[in-house]
Design an enzyme around this catalytic site. Structure first.
Site, PDB file in Angstrom:
ATOM      1  N   ASN A  23      27.370  19.099   0.324  1.00  0.00           N
ATOM      2  CA  ASN A  23      26.261  18.208  -0.148  1.00  0.00           C
ATOM      3  C   ASN A  23      25.712  18.054  -1.554  1.00  0.00           C
ATOM      4  OD1 ASN A  23      26.380  17.389   2.457  1.00  0.00           O
ATOM      5  ND2 ASN A  23      24.217  17.989   2.916  1.00  0.00           N
ATOM      6  N   ARG A  93      29.819   8.774   4.859  1.00  0.00           N
ATOM      7  CA  ARG A  93      28.721   7.934   4.308  1.00  0.00           C
ATOM      8  C   ARG A  93      28.246   8.311   2.863  1.00  0.00           C
ATOM      9  NH1 ARG A  93      24.620   5.422   6.950  1.00  0.00           N
ATOM     10  NH2 ARG A  93      23.479   6.532   5.447  1.00  0.00           N
ATOM     11  N   CYS A 117      26.662   4.803  12.812  1.00  0.00           N
ATOM     12  CA  CYS A 117      26.978   6.143  12.583  1.00  0.00           C
ATOM     13  C   CYS A 117      26.571   7.009  13.909  1.00  0.00           C
ATOM     14  CB  CYS A 117      25.806   6.619  11.457  1.00  0.00           C
ATOM     15  SG  CYS A 117      25.901   8.266  10.946  1.00  0.00           S
ATOM     16  N   ASP A 306      20.212  19.772   9.331  1.00  0.00           N
ATOM     17  CA  ASP A 306      21.650  20.409   9.408  1.00  0.00           C
ATOM     18  C   ASP A 306      21.681  21.659  10.333  1.00  0.00           C
ATOM     19  OD1 ASP A 306      22.174  17.725   8.363  1.00  0.00           O
ATOM     20  OD2 ASP A 306      22.700  18.665   6.414  1.00  0.00           O
ATOM     21  N   VAL A 328      14.066  13.945  11.493  1.00  0.00           N
ATOM     22  CA  VAL A 328      14.670  13.302  10.598  1.00  0.00           C
ATOM     23  C   VAL A 328      15.450  12.125  11.031  1.00  0.00           C
ATOM     24  CG1 VAL A 328      16.009  13.684   8.550  1.00  0.00           C
ATOM     25  CG2 VAL A 328      14.598  15.390   9.011  1.00  0.00           C
TER      26      VAL A 328
END
Ligand code: UD1
Length: 419
Positions: A23, A93, A117, A306, A328
């Site tokens: 990320n 994405r 998604c 995550d 989230v």
């Protein structure tokens, strides 16, 4: 389709090296579009998402060179196209990250909307609103965001909710805008800080990275730079949970304990002995069964979304009742159905997964549904007695470098099946 075969039930022991952060490397690669000089990025993980970003930049005419090690040279001097096509955006994405840089440096961009998604609707409205506030002319047509601007202008942006790639897109765009931009309610994730440091090393003037208010003084041009990507905290934490779930002892090297505080706290609550040095973390279960923990996801520095799937796997074999609450994303519990197939006891109530730990999971054929869900299935497979075959393993290759090699190095019986 490639599958992973895991013969589980044995404690993992040993050391593993953390790769560079997925990320962080993706926005840093997109940041190359802000200059016309080469960016030399090191500690780049070999991941499917990195290849997709390379293909995307390559399709615009950017020259990319990799070497035997973990470096990429990105030379944007030859760019001739400003479009991110649907075929690429739908597989990743994070392709949306080219929008801000293209607009700021080249005055135009055409980026496909990501569409459906697997983990909730995940819109990009805040990216669009922020760029519009900076003076961009934006309209949506045939599934694409069409954006234009002569030169973006500094603006005062208050983000309605904390968005990681949204913050990154706007921060990148603001580096070349005329005047100052203030972004409030900005994401504080370490990967946002890493991007800001890379941009500053390219000549940007960004202050406040790591806080919820970013102040960006626009400059006329940015230059190339060498930059080393920070270690992947999610990969690190996944290997630590692997140590805990198998009642073993795992040390992750070349990582950063300071960016994993919320996760390390939960591992300690689960009964692990956690030792850290400047660039390593070790989790030791001393052969004991983990205790169930209560986890609630939220933006950094709170517990990362995550990592919730991996902790749900841990709770599945832990002593007692645990909860994982996801705040989230919507619809991020697809791994639950698969964990049930291994014998877990989990009930979903709204955005909370309540689990009563079982003393043993048993292997079964299961299916990966998204990146982090598949990590949780690997962990559950490592803890389960017998053989687990995980289908659709391409999800895991998006975000975990050499997963079989790394787990094998810790003593796991894991291999890839090809058909
Ligand atoms: C990034 C990470 C992903 C992580 C997530 C949350 C990358 C490449 N991916 O994803 O691994 O799980 O942060 O930590 O860095 N939202 C809107 N409108 C927007 C943007 C976001 O409503 O314009 C919502 C999303 O639907 C979600 C929440 O905001 O509910 C947070 O999403 P966001 O932080 O934007 O996630 P990503 O940046 O896509």
């Amino acid at each position: 389709m490639k599958k992973l075969l895991i013969n589980g039930g044995i404690p993992l022991h040993g050391e593993v090296r953390a790769s560079g952060a997925k990320n962080a490397v993706l926005p840093i690669m997109a940041a190359a579009l802000l200059t016309d000089e080469p960016l030399l990025v090191s500690n780049v993980p070999r991941l499917r998402d990195v290849t997709t970003m390379m293909e995307l930049l390559g399709s615009m005419g950017v020259a990319l060179t990799t070497d035997e090690t973990d470096n990429i040279r990105i030379d944007p001097g030859s760019i001739h196209d400003y479009r991110a096509p649907y075929e690429m955006v739908k597989t990743m994405r994070a392709s949306i990250l080219v929008l801000g840089p293209l607009l700021a440096r080249h005055g135009r961009a055409e980026v496909s909307l990501p569409g459906g998604c697997a983990i909730g609707s995940r819109p990009v409205n805040l990216h669009i609103q922020g760029l519009a506030a900076m003076g961009a002319d934006i309209h949506l047509e045939q599934g694409y965001i069409h954006a234009q601007a002569k030169r973006l202008k500094g603006a005062h942006i208050v983000l309605e909710l904390v968005t990681v790639t949204g913050t990154e897109n706007l921060m990148m765009a603001a580096t070349l805008a005329e005047g100052a931009t203030i972004i409030e309610n900005a994401a504080r994730e370490p990967e946002v800080v890493d991007l800001a440091e890379c941009l500053n090393s390219m000549g940007a003037r960004i202050g406040g990275a790591g806080t919820d208010t970013l102040v960006i003084e626009g400059v006329d041009r940015l230059t190339g730079t060498p930059y080393r990507v920070l270690p992947d905290r999610i990969e690190t934490a996944t290997y630590l949970v692997a140590g805990a779930i198998t009642r073993g002892r795992v040390k992750v090297k070349e990582t950063r304990p300071d960016i994993l505080e919320a996760v390390l706290l939960k591992l300690e609550e689960a009964g692990a002995q956690v030792n850290t040095g400047t660039d390593w973390i070790e989790v030791d279960m001393q052969g004991r069964r983990p205790r169930a923990v209560q986890v609630r996801t939220a933006p950094y520095p709170a517990f990362p979304t995550d990592m919730q799937a991996q902790f749900l796997a841990l709770n599945a074999v832990a002593e007692g009742t645990g909860t994982v609450t996801e705040t989230v994303f919507e619809n991020r519990f697809m791994h639950v159905q698969e964990l049930l197939r291994l014998g877990a006891h989990i009930q979903l109530e709204g955005n909370t997964a309540i689990s009563t730990g079982v003393s043993e999971l048993t292997g079964a054929p299961i299916m990966a549904t998204d990146l982090r869900a598949s990590a949780s299935l690997v962990l559950a497979g490592l803890a389960a007695k017998g053989d687990t075959i995980i289908d659709r393993i391409y999800h895991i290759d998006r975000g975990y470098e050499q997963i079989e090699e790394k787990f094998s190095g810790l003593g796991a019986r894991i291999r890839r099946l090809r058909d």
